[in-house]
Design a protein around this motif. Structure first.
Motif, PDB file in Angstrom:
ATOM      1  N   LYS A 105       0.850  -1.192   0.000  1.00 28.40           N
ATOM      2  CA  LYS A 105       0.000   0.000   0.000  1.00 28.40           C
ATOM      3  C   LYS A 105       0.883   1.238   0.000  1.00 28.40           C
ATOM      4  CE  LYS A 105      -3.633   2.169   2.746  1.00 28.40           C
ATOM      5  NZ  LYS A 105      -4.388   2.132   3.989  1.00 28.40           N
ATOM      6  N   LEU A 106       0.518   2.216  -0.806  1.00 35.28           N
ATOM      7  CA  LEU A 106       1.229   3.488  -0.796  1.00 35.28           C
ATOM      8  C   LEU A 106       0.707   4.349   0.346  1.00 35.28           C
ATOM      9  CD1 LEU A 106       1.286   4.425  -4.590  1.00 35.28           C
ATOM     10  CD2 LEU A 106       3.165   3.566  -3.201  1.00 35.28           C
ATOM     11  N   PRO A 107       1.571   5.160   0.921  1.00 35.48           N
ATOM     12  CA  PRO A 107       1.099   6.045   1.987  1.00 35.48           C
ATOM     13  C   PRO A 107       0.114   7.074   1.445  1.00 35.48           C
ATOM     14  CG  PRO A 107       3.452   6.349   1.584  1.00 35.48           C
ATOM     15  CD  PRO A 107       2.968   5.288   0.660  1.00 35.48           C
ATOM     16  N   TYR A 108      -0.683   7.631   2.341  1.00 35.32           N
ATOM     17  CA  TYR A 108      -1.674   8.636   1.955  1.00 35.32           C
ATOM     18  C   TYR A 108      -0.996   9.799   1.241  1.00 35.32           C
ATOM     19  CZ  TYR A 108      -5.444  12.012   2.285  1.00 35.32           C
ATOM     20  OH  TYR A 108      -6.408  12.936   1.978  1.00 35.32           O
ATOM     21  N   TYR A 109       0.145  10.249   1.773  1.00 33.15           N
ATOM     22  CA  TYR A 109       0.891  11.322   1.137  1.00 33.15           C
ATOM     23  C   TYR A 109       1.984  10.699   0.274  1.00 33.15           C
ATOM     24  CZ  TYR A 109      -1.508  14.445   4.294  1.00 33.15           C
ATOM     25  OH  TYR A 109      -2.472  15.140   4.959  1.00 33.15           O
ATOM     26  N   ALA A 110       1.801  10.731  -1.020  1.00 32.55           N
ATOM     27  CA  ALA A 110       2.759  10.093  -1.936  1.00 32.55           C
ATOM     28  C   ALA A 110       4.126  10.742  -1.873  1.00 32.55           C
ATOM     29  CB  ALA A 110       2.221  10.152  -3.368  1.00 32.55           C
ATOM     30  N   TRP A 111       4.199  11.991  -1.395  1.00 29.49           N
ATOM     31  CA  TRP A 111       5.485  12.674  -1.338  1.00 29.49           C
ATOM     32  C   TRP A 111       6.175  12.500   0.021  1.00 29.49           C
ATOM     33  CZ3 TRP A 111       0.768  15.078  -1.916  1.00 29.49           C
ATOM     34  CH2 TRP A 111       0.296  15.743  -0.804  1.00 29.49           C
ATOM     35  N   PRO A 114       8.684  11.084   2.661  1.00 32.28           N
ATOM     36  CA  PRO A 114      10.027  10.546   2.416  1.00 32.28           C
ATOM     37  C   PRO A 114      10.027   9.019   2.315  1.00 32.28           C
ATOM     38  CG  PRO A 114      10.095  12.231   4.113  1.00 32.28           C
ATOM     39  CD  PRO A 114       8.642  11.972   3.814  1.00 32.28           C
ATOM     40  N   ASN A 115      10.739   8.525   1.328  1.00 30.86           N
ATOM     41  CA  ASN A 115      10.909   7.084   1.093  1.00 30.86           C
ATOM     42  C   ASN A 115       9.603   6.349   0.813  1.00 30.86           C
ATOM     43  OD1 ASN A 115      13.766   7.209   1.503  1.00 30.86           O
ATOM     44  ND2 ASN A 115      13.317   7.431   3.680  1.00 30.86           N
ATOM     45  N   SER A 116       8.589   7.039   0.304  1.00 30.63           N
ATOM     46  CA  SER A 116       7.297   6.398   0.065  1.00 30.63           C
ATOM     47  C   SER A 116       7.178   5.757  -1.318  1.00 30.63           C
ATOM     48  CB  SER A 116       6.165   7.406   0.250  1.00 30.63           C
ATOM     49  OG  SER A 116       6.238   8.398  -0.758  1.00 30.63           O
ATOM     50  N   SER A 117       8.006   6.159  -2.257  1.00 25.97           N
ATOM     51  CA  SER A 117       7.875   5.633  -3.610  1.00 25.97           C
ATOM     52  C   SER A 117       8.509   4.247  -3.724  1.00 25.97           C
ATOM     53  CB  SER A 117       8.536   6.570  -4.620  1.00 25.97           C
ATOM     54  OG  SER A 117       8.421   6.017  -5.908  1.00 25.97           O
ATOM     55  N   PRO A 118       7.772   3.273  -4.240  1.00 21.68           N
ATOM     56  CA  PRO A 118       8.343   1.940  -4.397  1.00 21.68           C
ATOM     57  C   PRO A 118       9.341   1.845  -5.553  1.00 21.68           C
ATOM     58  CG  PRO A 118       6.100   1.962  -5.203  1.00 21.68           C
ATOM     59  CD  PRO A 118       6.358   3.315  -4.602  1.00 21.68           C
ATOM     60  N   VAL A 119       9.342   2.837  -6.420  1.00 19.25           N
ATOM     61  CA  VAL A 119      10.268   2.833  -7.552  1.00 19.25           C
ATOM     62  C   VAL A 119      11.091   4.119  -7.498  1.00 19.25           C
ATOM     63  CG1 VAL A 119      10.509   2.759 -10.059  1.00 19.25           C
ATOM     64  CG2 VAL A 119       8.665   1.488  -8.960  1.00 19.25           C
ATOM     65  N   THR A 120      12.397   3.972  -7.502  1.00 19.62           N
ATOM     66  CA  THR A 120      13.308   5.120  -7.520  1.00 19.62           C
ATOM     67  C   THR A 120      14.460   4.802  -8.466  1.00 19.62           C
ATOM     68  OG1 THR A 120      14.629   4.296  -5.670  1.00 19.62           O
ATOM     69  CG2 THR A 120      12.782   5.749  -5.122  1.00 19.62           C
ATOM     70  N   MET A 121      15.285   5.775  -8.688  1.00 16.93           N
ATOM     71  CA  MET A 121      16.505   5.578  -9.466  1.00 16.93           C
ATOM     72  C   MET A 121      17.646   6.252  -8.726  1.00 16.93           C
ATOM     73  SD  MET A 121      15.291   6.171 -13.432  1.00 16.93           S
ATOM     74  CE  MET A 121      14.935   7.890 -13.247  1.00 16.93           C
ATOM     75  N   PHE A 170       8.328  12.093 -10.417  1.00 15.12           N
ATOM     76  CA  PHE A 170       8.036  13.528 -10.375  1.00 15.12           C
ATOM     77  C   PHE A 170       6.969  13.874  -9.337  1.00 15.12           C
ATOM     78  CE2 PHE A 170       6.447  17.571 -12.141  1.00 15.12           C
ATOM     79  CZ  PHE A 170       7.649  18.234 -12.336  1.00 15.12           C
ATOM     80  N   ALA A 171       5.892  13.106  -9.288  1.00 15.00           N
ATOM     81  CA  ALA A 171       4.789  13.430  -8.375  1.00 15.00           C
ATOM     82  C   ALA A 171       5.088  13.058  -6.933  1.00 15.00           C
ATOM     83  CB  ALA A 171       3.509  12.738  -8.831  1.00 15.00           C
ATOM     84  N   SER A 172       6.195  12.355  -6.670  1.00 16.97           N
ATOM     85  CA  SER A 172       6.501  11.971  -5.285  1.00 16.97           C
ATOM     86  C   SER A 172       7.423  12.943  -4.588  1.00 16.97           C
ATOM     87  CB  SER A 172       7.173  10.628  -5.183  1.00 16.97           C
ATOM     88  OG  SER A 172       7.091   9.811  -6.192  1.00 16.97           O
ATOM     89  N   ALA A 173       7.748  14.038  -5.213  1.00 16.42           N
ATOM     90  CA  ALA A 173       8.643  15.025  -4.593  1.00 16.42           C
ATOM     91  C   ALA A 173       7.891  16.329  -4.381  1.00 16.42           C
ATOM     92  CB  ALA A 173       9.847  15.263  -5.492  1.00 16.42           C
ATOM     93  N   LYS A 174       8.139  16.958  -3.246  1.00 15.38           N
ATOM     94  CA  LYS A 174       7.513  18.265  -3.004  1.00 15.38           C
ATOM     95  C   LYS A 174       8.161  19.337  -3.873  1.00 15.38           C
ATOM     96  CE  LYS A 174       5.841  17.615   1.676  1.00 15.38           C
ATOM     97  NZ  LYS A 174       5.919  18.084   3.057  1.00 15.38           N
ATOM     98  N   LEU A 175       9.471  19.290  -3.996  1.00 15.96           N
ATOM     99  CA  LEU A 175      10.196  20.187  -4.897  1.00 15.96           C
ATOM    100  C   LEU A 175      10.716  19.346  -6.042  1.00 15.96           C
ATOM    101  CD1 LEU A 175      12.248  22.480  -2.487  1.00 15.96           C
ATOM    102  CD2 LEU A 175      10.250  23.085  -3.831  1.00 15.96           C
ATOM    103  N   ARG A 176      10.593  19.859  -7.254  1.00 21.20           N
ATOM    104  CA  ARG A 176      10.895  19.040  -8.422  1.00 21.20           C
ATOM    105  C   ARG A 176      11.879  19.716  -9.364  1.00 21.20           C
ATOM    106  NH1 ARG A 176       5.426  19.332  -7.310  1.00 21.20           N
ATOM    107  NH2 ARG A 176       4.467  17.350  -6.836  1.00 21.20           N
TER     108      ARG A 176
END
Length: 127
Positions: A58-64, A66-73, A111-117
């Motif tokens: 499950k993704l957290p309520y706030y997608a942004w 920290p460390n909530s994204s299951p996919v990173t690079m 892109f959508a998982s960061a507060k500043l982009r």
């Protein structure tokens, strides 16, 4: 902001008047400032994808969060010269760029998982 209103007037001269009001009682302005240096270029040949989506239930309520994204690079990165324009980042410098500091590993999130982009990430000159 005044800049946004001026842009709407310039880009959409026939915009309805309600698009040209300086405030909206349904929204609040938030100012987000970076807490680390953003003048970064990456070496795209070093990108590694980290996909933990098969173990994410499950993704957290706030997608942004920290460390909530299951996919990173991750990628090798360095600081570069990048100008400011009216107190904010100017258009990204043309790539490739000369590093002004040592190489480090940068974590890139969707892109959508960061507060500043960073909408565009310059590349660095191969070493």
């Amino acid at each position: 902001s005044a800049q946004a209103l001026a842009d709407v007037e310039r880009l959409f001269p026939n915009a309805p008047q309600q698009y040209l009001t300086p405030t909206d009682n349904h929204t609040e302005d938030n100012t987000l400032l970076p807490i680390s240096d953003w003048r970064v270029a990456i070496d795209p040949t070093t990108i590694v994808i980290h996909d933990n989506s098969n173990t994410t239930r499950k993704l957290p309520y706030y997608a942004w969060a920290p460390n909530s994204s299951p996919v990173t690079m991750t990628a090798q990165a360095c600081l570069i010269e990048w100008a400011l324009d009216s107190g904010t980042a100017s258009a990204p410098p043309e790539s490739p760029n000369q590093c002004t500091g040592t190489l480090f590993s940068a974590k890139l999130v969707p892109f959508a998982s960061a507060k500043l982009r960073l909408g565009e990430i310059p590349t660095m000159r191969a070493t």
